[in-house]
Design a protein around this motif. Structure first.
Motif, PDB file in Angstrom:
ATOM      1  N   ASN A 145       0.849  -1.270  -0.275  1.00  0.00           N
ATOM      2  CA  ASN A 145       0.100   0.286  -0.155  1.00  0.00           C
ATOM      3  C   ASN A 145       0.845   1.236  -0.267  1.00  0.00           C
ATOM      4  O   ASN A 145       0.962   2.129  -0.612  1.00  0.00           O
ATOM      5  N   THR A 146       1.714   0.864   0.522  1.00  0.00           N
ATOM      6  CA  THR A 146       2.645   2.277   0.877  1.00  0.00           C
ATOM      7  C   THR A 146       4.266   2.115   0.440  1.00  0.00           C
ATOM      8  O   THR A 146       4.360   0.896   1.345  1.00  0.00           O
ATOM      9  N   PRO A 147       5.310   3.063  -0.318  1.00  0.00           N
ATOM     10  CA  PRO A 147       6.728   2.596  -0.008  1.00  0.00           C
ATOM     11  C   PRO A 147       7.134   1.678   1.185  1.00  0.00           C
ATOM     12  O   PRO A 147       8.288   1.021   1.959  1.00  0.00           O
ATOM     13  N   PRO A 148       6.581   2.563   2.440  1.00  0.00           N
ATOM     14  CA  PRO A 148       7.694   2.229   3.641  1.00  0.00           C
ATOM     15  C   PRO A 148       7.418   0.649   3.901  1.00  0.00           C
ATOM     16  O   PRO A 148       7.968  -0.029   4.669  1.00  0.00           O
ATOM     17  N   GLU A 149       6.441   0.998   3.535  1.00  0.00           N
ATOM     18  CA  GLU A 149       5.890  -1.053   3.666  1.00  0.00           C
ATOM     19  C   GLU A 149       6.991  -2.079   2.854  1.00  0.00           C
ATOM     20  O   GLU A 149       6.942  -2.914   3.412  1.00  0.00           O
ATOM     21  N   ALA A 150       7.309  -1.697   1.602  1.00  0.00           N
ATOM     22  CA  ALA A 150       8.195  -2.284   1.154  1.00  0.00           C
ATOM     23  C   ALA A 150       9.206  -1.799   1.767  1.00  0.00           C
ATOM     24  O   ALA A 150       9.968  -3.312   1.450  1.00  0.00           O
ATOM     25  N   GLY A 157      13.636  -9.260   4.832  1.00  0.00           N
ATOM     26  CA  GLY A 157      13.631 -10.580   3.580  1.00  0.00           C
ATOM     27  C   GLY A 157      13.140 -10.604   2.685  1.00  0.00           C
ATOM     28  O   GLY A 157      13.473 -11.732   2.509  1.00  0.00           O
ATOM     29  N   GLY A 158      12.294 -10.074   2.990  1.00  0.00           N
ATOM     30  CA  GLY A 158      10.967 -11.067   1.799  1.00  0.00           C
ATOM     31  C   GLY A 158      10.902 -10.357   0.950  1.00  0.00           C
ATOM     32  O   GLY A 158      10.535 -11.175   0.155  1.00  0.00           O
ATOM     33  N   VAL A 159      11.891  -9.181   0.071  1.00  0.00           N
ATOM     34  CA  VAL A 159      11.636  -9.010  -1.319  1.00  0.00           C
ATOM     35  C   VAL A 159      12.779  -8.797  -1.416  1.00  0.00           C
ATOM     36  O   VAL A 159      13.913  -8.334  -0.224  1.00  0.00           O
TER      37      VAL A 159
END
Ligand code: GLN
Length: 231
Positions: A145-150, A157-159
Motif C-alpha cells: 500500500n505504501t513505499p515504507p511498507e515495501a 528479507g521478504g523482497v
C-alpha cells in the motif's frame, strides 16, 4: 439578499497518498500533511483564491476518486503517463523524477535494474514502479500500500529489491534507511509529475496551470523547491 456562499472561498478538494516523503507525509507532531506537493498545492490554492482541503487515500484510489468527483485534484507525486491521461487531465509537469532500485545493505549481486531477473521485487500498488517491476522477466512482484511498507519488507528479507521514485528513495536513505538499505544503479525512467484533475473540469486545468506559471515567475516555486530539495 446575499447568496448563501457569499464571502466564502471556493474549496479545492485535494486527494493524496501521504507516505511519499518528501512530497507528501504526515508531520509527527502537528499531524498536518506536509511536503513539496503539499506546499505547492497550498500555494496554488492561494493564488487561485481557493481554500485547500487535503484528504488522504490509497494511491490506487486517486484516479477513481477524481472520476467519481469526490476530489477536484490529485497531488501525489503522480507521474504523467499516457494510460492515466486517458482517464484524467494533467497539469503541466511540475517535477522531474525517475525510478531507482533499493536493496539491502551488503547485497552485492543486485547493482541495478539489469540484475532483477527472477528476483522478488516490492513496489507501491498502482505506481509506475510496480508497472516496471512487472516487465522484468520471471520477477515475483509484491505490491504494498505504501513505499515504507515495501522498505520494511526489504529489511525483513521478504523482497530482494524495491523499485520506487528516486527522490523518495533519496529522502528515505537520508532520513531513515541508510543503515539497512542502499540505492543502486542509474535511474531507469525519466518521469514528470503532474497534478491530476477530472476530464470534466477543463476550466480547472487552465486555472491550475496559470497559478503554476505565476508561482514559477514570482519565485515561490523555487522557494518551495529549495525548502525540500536544497539549491
Ligand atoms: N510517481 C509514481 C507514480 O506515479 C509513484 C507515485 C507515488 O507512489 N505516490 O506511479
Amino acid at each position: 439578499k446575499p447568496a448563501a456562499n457569499e464571502g466564502k472561498a471556493t474549496v479545492l478538494k485535494v486527494g493524496t497518498e501521504p507516505s511519499f516523503a518528501p512530497f507528501e507525509f504526515q508531520d509527527e507532531k502537528s499531524k498536518d500533511y506536509v511536503g513539496f506537493d503539499m506546499d505547492l498545492i497550498r500555494a496554488i490554492g492561494k493564488q487561485m483564491g481557493a481554500e485547500v482541503e487535503i484528504q488522504s487515500m490509497g494511491f490506487d484510489g486517486l484516479i477513481p476518486a477524481l472520476e467519481a468527483g469526490n476530489i477536484d485534484v490529485a497531488v501525489s507525486g503522480m507521474t504523467i503517463t499516457e494510460e492515466r491521461a486517458q482517464k484524467v487531465n494533467f497539469s503541466k509537469p511540475y517535477y522531474k523524477s525517475g525510478l531507482t532500485v533499493v536493496v539491502k545493505t551488503g547485497n552485492n549481486t543486485i547493482k541495478g535494474f539489469g540484475d532483477l531477473e527472477g528476483k522478488k521485487i516490492g513496489a507501491q500498488i498502482g505506481t509506475t514502479g510496480a508497472e516496471e517491476a512487472k516487465k522484468i522477466k520471471n520477477a515475483q512482484v509484491r505490491e504494498f500500500n505504501t513505499p515504507p511498507e515495501a522498505f520494511m519488507e526489504l529489511k525483513a528479507g521478504g523482497v530482494d529489491a524495491v523499485i520506487n521514485d528516486k527522490p523518495v528513495n533519496d529522502y528515505f536513505m537520508k532520513e531513515t534507511g541508510s543503515k539497512d538499505a542502499q540505492q543502486v544503479g542509474e535511474p531507469l525512467t525519466a518521469e514528470d509529475y503532474g497534478i491530476a484533475m477530472s476530464k470534466k473540469n477543463t476550466e480547472l486545468a487552465d486555472k491550475i496551470n496559470k497559478a503554476l506559471d505565476e508561482l514559477k515567475q514570482n519565485g515561490e516555486y523555487d522557494k518551495i523547491y529549495e525548502k525540500w530539495f536544497g539549491k
